[in-house]
Structures are given as structure tokens and as C-alpha cells.
Design a protein around this motif. Structure first.
Motif, short mmCIF file in Angstrom:
data_model
loop_
_atom_site.label_atom_id
_atom_site.label_comp_id
_atom_site.label_asym_id
_atom_site.label_seq_id
_atom_site.Cartn_x
_atom_site.Cartn_y
_atom_site.Cartn_z
N LYS A 222 78.48 -10.91 17.96
CA LYS A 222 77.88 -9.88 18.79
C LYS A 222 78.64 -8.56 18.64
O LYS A 222 78.04 -7.48 18.57
N ALA A 223 79.97 -8.66 18.59
CA ALA A 223 80.80 -7.45 18.44
C ALA A 223 80.54 -6.77 17.10
O ALA A 223 80.43 -5.54 17.03
N ASP A 224 80.40 -7.58 16.05
CA ASP A 224 80.12 -7.02 14.71
C ASP A 224 78.74 -6.37 14.67
O ASP A 224 78.55 -5.32 14.03
N THR B 125 77.21 -5.00 17.21
CA THR B 125 77.30 -3.75 17.96
C THR B 125 77.94 -2.66 17.12
O THR B 125 77.48 -1.51 17.09
N LYS B 126 79.00 -3.01 16.39
CA LYS B 126 79.66 -2.05 15.50
C LYS B 126 78.69 -1.54 14.44
O LYS B 126 78.61 -0.34 14.17
N GLN B 127 77.94 -2.47 13.86
CA GLN B 127 76.99 -2.08 12.82
C GLN B 127 75.90 -1.20 13.39
O GLN B 127 75.45 -0.24 12.74
N SER C 220 81.92 1.97 25.96
CA SER C 220 81.42 0.94 25.05
C SER C 220 81.76 1.27 23.60
O SER C 220 82.12 0.38 22.81
N TYR D 169 84.31 3.14 22.55
CA TYR D 169 85.75 2.95 22.35
C TYR D 169 86.15 1.48 22.44
O TYR D 169 87.23 1.10 22.00
N GLY D 170 85.25 0.66 23.00
CA GLY D 170 85.52 -0.77 23.03
C GLY D 170 85.31 -1.42 21.68
O GLY D 170 85.77 -2.54 21.43
N ASN D 171 84.62 -0.69 20.78
CA ASN D 171 84.34 -1.23 19.45
C ASN D 171 85.11 -0.53 18.34
O ASN D 171 85.28 -1.08 17.25
N PHE D 172 85.55 0.69 18.61
CA PHE D 172 86.34 1.45 17.63
C PHE D 172 87.55 2.05 18.33
O PHE D 172 87.45 2.51 19.47
#
Length: 207
Positions: A3-5, A7-9, A42, A44-47
Motif C-alpha cells: 500500500k505504501a509503494d 501511494t508513493k507511485q 501524508s 511527508y509520510g511517504n517521502f
């Protein structure tokens, strides 16, 4: 893909055109939030920070360009000469799309990063080197088969092609006039025909 990947994509793909058109250093966190519909927290939670996202977006944009360019060297083009012609034709056919999405991502990042964004500058240098190696390999293969002039430097001609094409893109985008890119592409074709093609094959008709 987790799920995190995913969201990043999602963030990368949603902001790809934004970064390329507005700039890798000028795109703000608010711009990113508006483009994705996500909160700043959100994002900054991924990057780790905006610069990390900018690097990943550049890799995505340059990767798409690279994949499209590689199609010019595919099996559908039977000779090495055909592959070089297809490489030039890619820019002639796709400049509208490239310009509509902010221009060449490699050129944009190169002119923008300079000494202000060293990590991005490093990625751009890698892109140019990979591009040069890809074109060089085609020329070297043609030299091995006798299709291309064995006396020329594949690396020098690959670099020359990049300089001409990127210069044409820069002038055409700046002036909104495609003639400069076409002039550069015409010069590349002339170089292929007059200097790269093997002297013994210059009278052959490749269609």
C-alpha cells in the motif's frame, strides 16, 4: 506492491507533469498537495522531503523518455541504419507531446539543477551517459557489421546527436517554433548519411 509503494507511485505519477513544467526546485509542497489531493503530512509520510520526491519524479520522467526512445532500436527496424533513422523520427513525431508536458525532462532538469540541486544534477548526468551509451552501441554494432564507417568514434557522434537534439528542443520550446528542432534533426540525418553510413553503402536505397 504494498500500500505504501502504491501511494508513493501515485504521488510520483500525479506530480510528474507538474515538476517537469513548473520546475524541480520551484514546485512547492502546496503544489504537490493540490495535484495529489493528499495532505502535506501524508506526502511527508511517504517521502523524507520535497527533494527526495523531486529526484524520484525525475527518474520516472526520464525513464518514460528512455523507454520510448528504446522502441526506436527495436526489432521492427531491421537494419542499424533504420534504427538511427527511427531514433531521429521519434523526436520529429513526438515533439508536440513532449512540449505539451513541459518539454524534455532531461533538458529541463539539466538547466535547472546546475549547482543549486547537486543530487538532481548527478541523476541528469547519469541519464545523459546512459543515452550516449545506448546510441554508441548502435553505431558500434553497425561498424562491426560493415554498415557504418569504421573510422568514426561512436561515442563522439552519439554525444553530437544529443547536443544537436537538445539544443534544437531548447530553441524550439523557447520560441514556440518547431523549425529549430527540425533543423537540428535534419542535420543529424545529414551526418548519418554523409559521415556514419559506410562509404561502400552510400548509394544503397534503404527505403
Amino acid at each position: 506492491m504494498s500500500k505504501a509503494d502504491k501511494t508513493k507511485q501515485f504521488i510520483i505519477e500525479k506530480t510528474a507533469a507538474l515538476f517537469n513544467s513548473k520546475g524541480y526546485t520551484r514546485t512547492s509542497l502546496s503544489d504537490i498537495s493540490e495535484a495529489t489531493g493528499l495532505t502535506k503530512g501524508s506526502i511527508y509520510g511517504n517521502f523524507e522531503n520535497r527533494d527526495e520526491l523531486a529526484i524520484e519524479v525525475y527518474k520516472f520522467n526520464s525513464g518514460l523518455l528512455g523507454k520510448n526512445l528504446l522502441r526506436s532500436f527495436g526489432d521492427e527496424f531491421p537494419t542499424l541504419l533504420d534504427k538511427l533513422y527511427a531514433f531521429v523520427a521519434f523526436y520529429r513525431k513526438n515533439w508536440h507531446f513532449v512540449f505539451a508536458n513541459g518539454g524534455c525532462p532531461i533538458m529541463n532538469a539539466a538547466t535547472e539543477s546546475d549547482d543549486t540541486f547537486p543530487n538532481l544534477k548527478k541523476q541528469v548526468a547519469i541519464s545523459f551517459e546512459n543515452w550516449k551509451k545506448t546510441v554508441s552501441k548502435i553505431i558500434i554494432k553497425g561498424q562491426d557489421t560493415g554498415e557504418f564507417n569504421k573510422k568514426i568514434s561512436a561515442e563522439e557522434y552519439a554525444s553530437l546527436f544529443i547536443m544537436l537534439i537538445e539544443g534544437g528542443i531548447l530553441l524550439s520550446k523557447t520560441t514556440d517554433d518547431e523549425k529549430y528542432l527540425n533543423l537540428a534533426l535534419d542535420r543529424v540525418i545529414s551526418i548519418i548519411d554523409r559521415e556514419i553510413k559506410s562509404p561502400s553503402l552510400k548509394n544503397w536505397d534503404y527505403g
